[in-house]
Design a protein around this motif. Sequence first.
Motif, PDB file in Angstrom:
ATOM      1  N   LYS A 226      26.415  34.460  40.182  1.00  0.00           N
ATOM      2  CA  LYS A 226      26.557  35.800  39.610  1.00  0.00           C
ATOM      3  C   LYS A 226      26.422  36.853  40.718  1.00  0.00           C
ATOM      4  N   GLU A 227      25.434  36.622  41.578  1.00  0.00           N
ATOM      5  CA  GLU A 227      25.194  37.568  42.678  1.00  0.00           C
ATOM      6  C   GLU A 227      26.416  37.644  43.605  1.00  0.00           C
TER       7      GLU A 227
ATOM      8  N   VAL B  96      29.028  39.707  41.954  1.00  0.00           N
ATOM      9  CA  VAL B  96      28.729  41.139  42.061  1.00  0.00           C
ATOM     10  C   VAL B  96      29.103  41.659  43.447  1.00  0.00           C
ATOM     11  N   LEU B  97      28.701  40.898  44.478  1.00  0.00           N
ATOM     12  CA  LEU B  97      28.959  41.352  45.855  1.00  0.00           C
ATOM     13  C   LEU B  97      30.460  41.465  46.127  1.00  0.00           C
ATOM     14  N   ILE B  98      31.220  40.504  45.617  1.00  0.00           N
ATOM     15  CA  ILE B  98      32.683  40.585  45.811  1.00  0.00           C
ATOM     16  C   ILE B  98      33.234  41.772  45.019  1.00  0.00           C
ATOM     17  N   SER B  99      32.673  41.996  43.822  1.00  0.00           N
ATOM     18  CA  SER B  99      33.134  43.113  42.995  1.00  0.00           C
ATOM     19  C   SER B  99      32.920  44.456  43.674  1.00  0.00           C
ATOM     20  N   VAL B 100      31.754  44.616  44.307  1.00  0.00           N
ATOM     21  CA  VAL B 100      31.472  45.924  44.906  1.00  0.00           C
ATOM     22  C   VAL B 100      32.146  46.108  46.266  1.00  0.00           C
ATOM     23  N   GLY B 101      32.815  45.065  46.749  1.00  0.00           N
ATOM     24  CA  GLY B 101      33.628  45.268  47.949  1.00  0.00           C
ATOM     25  C   GLY B 101      33.272  44.396  49.143  1.00  0.00           C
ATOM     26  N   MET B 102      32.481  43.365  48.924  1.00  0.00           N
ATOM     27  CA  MET B 102      32.159  42.478  50.053  1.00  0.00           C
ATOM     28  C   MET B 102      33.231  41.413  50.162  1.00  0.00           C
TER      29      MET B 102
ATOM     30  N   PRO C  97      35.145  36.500  40.546  1.00  0.00           N
ATOM     31  CA  PRO C  97      34.004  37.401  40.334  1.00  0.00           C
ATOM     32  C   PRO C  97      33.711  37.718  38.868  1.00  0.00           C
ATOM     33  N   VAL C  98      34.760  37.939  38.077  1.00  0.00           N
ATOM     34  CA  VAL C  98      34.532  38.316  36.677  1.00  0.00           C
ATOM     35  C   VAL C  98      33.850  37.166  35.930  1.00  0.00           C
TER      36      VAL C  98
ATOM     37  N   MET D  84      30.238  36.753  37.107  1.00  0.00           N
ATOM     38  CA  MET D  84      29.300  37.773  36.619  1.00  0.00           C
ATOM     39  C   MET D  84      28.939  37.569  35.153  1.00  0.00           C
ATOM     40  N   HIS D  85      29.866  36.954  34.421  1.00  0.00           N
ATOM     41  CA  HIS D  85      29.598  36.751  33.004  1.00  0.00           C
ATOM     42  C   HIS D  85      29.188  35.319  32.696  1.00  0.00           C
TER      43      HIS D  85
END
Lengths: 404, 234
Positions: A293-294, A297-303, A398-399, A402-403
């Motif tokens: 999940k982490e 999130v990191l890929i989602s925010v741009g990593m 990522p989606v 995260m879920h």
Amino acid sequence: MYLTLSWRNLWRNKKRTLIAAASVFLAVLVAVVMRSMQIGSYAYMISSSVKFYTGYMQVQGNGYWENRSLNNSIMLDEKQQAEIAKIPHVTSVVPRLEAFSLVSFGKVTKVAQVTGVDPLVENNMTELKKRLVQGSYLTENPEGVLIAQGLADLLHVSVGDSVVLYGQGYHGVIAAAMLPVSGIVKFPIARMNNAMVFLTLTNAQDIFSTDGRITSLAVMLDDVRNQTAVFNALSSLVGDKYTLMTWEEMMPDLVQGIALDNASGLIMLIILYIVIAFGVFGTVMMMTTERAKEFGVLISVGMKRKRLIWVTTLETVFLAFLGAISGAAVSLAVITYFHYHPIPITGSAAPVFELLGVRPIFYFSTDPGLLINQALVVLLITLTTALYPLFFIKRLQPVQAMHG
Amino acid sequence: MPLIELHDLSKTYNTAAVPVQAVKNVSLQIEKQEFTAIVGPSGSGKTTLLNLIGGLDKPTGGSIFVEGKDIATLKANDLIDFRLHHIGFVFQAYNLIPVFTAKENVEFIMLLQGVSRAKREQRALELLESVGLGDKVNSFPPQLSGGQQQRVAVARALASRPSFVLADEPTANLDSHTAGALLDMMAQLNREYGMTFIFSTHDPRVIKRARRVVTLEDGAVKSDVRQNEGKRET
């Protein structure tokens, strides 16, 4: 900051990280100590065996090893011998003249290997004087002979008696002499104990009419690891004129014995590596999957994935180094201690070693290459487990991550 | 030019035995400085729509233009870059990096952008000050309350100087007092810095504070209502 992230991630679950690092630590420790004992014992065995008679290598006449005839003897004067002795890592050169001859005393005649030696240098290499069980050494009585105990018993000869040598000298000349027995030596190997006769080199050269020739020049080294370098230097010095024989060629049984034991040791090592690989892989897998999940999130925010892979790889690198470096440090301390305080072999095995002229001990090698190699192998195995997070992150959606 | 334009946007999942159309032919325009709530019951497609707008998911039909760029056509790596520089994310479960302090969490986004250490440290401190956490900069997430963690998440979302912030049910895990304080803070950021906020929510408190409410039902826009027009957020 990536380093900080990796380092702190590593300690999110201290117990798990410590257990994983401990498994790497133990792998390095066991691998290094095990190999150190094996390699050390081989080196000690080799050094004892070559010291016993053959040397690390010998300069011989071409064809002498196959046909032990005085006609294949060589002329290596003192100057040439001194040149060989000057080669770096050569500690001594030991000339010998070996011949087969009949030895008689009274009505008994036996075949013996008669060896002419330089009493001092021979003793420095083989400690022949220590094998004396009766009488005196050749330095005190250069005109006499030393007879192996088994042969002396067969001939019923004692110190002070004289034996007759009768054989063939250089180019078919008759070789005959009556020589006093100045001492009796004992060898742990029956083949030698029932056949060896020693006399001074000059005496032997006179009796066998070889006029300063020798049949072999044994070469001793400071360390078996320098053998190749000395062999190459010696080859260029003697060229094709003479033959160079290594201890491996002269003692194939010893080579085979070591190879067999080494193979079993390597199998044990491979099993150890596999166990450790699975242990560390399990830890890395847990460290990765529980953070899906982490990662999402990191890929989602741009990593970028490659940065995330770098961070997780660093975690494995830290883990591997932590275990490997501490393992190497403790291993070094352990093998250094046992190098100076070898483990004695006791019980029924001890006399077997003593019979072969080898001290009954487990000797440990402190070769830095051994330590570095084992630490590197374990390090490499651990780092290989970093492939798991690599593929995991590459495939991560990522989606979905995260879920859950 | 609108900040975000959705044209006939659709998303169908083919993973189940029967294809599920989570978003059906949605067309919307969102302008800069809007404070928009996307509402609807569970399963209405709010999160899917947010994921599509945020470039986290690919549409199966239609197009998404953000500042004139069709993000549906971007490659995976370009999309990550696009998100990093244009979109701030606030998640329901905060999703901070647990081993980083509040300041480091905010700084991290700027590190990904390549901002120098001095600049990112200064901005992180300013942002944490602006969300009321000036005294918690060195606290780790587990040492912060849910509301404080969500404030750090908002500061993190703003750190990259995004064009807009997407917040997926930001108050769902907060008590009413904390949720109110968080909404006040976001409203203030919208008012003072002109930051565009798009929320998915079914929290009446959020819906009440929004200036535009887009209601989804079964993946389609049921209503699009502007409210509190001319009323300043307080």
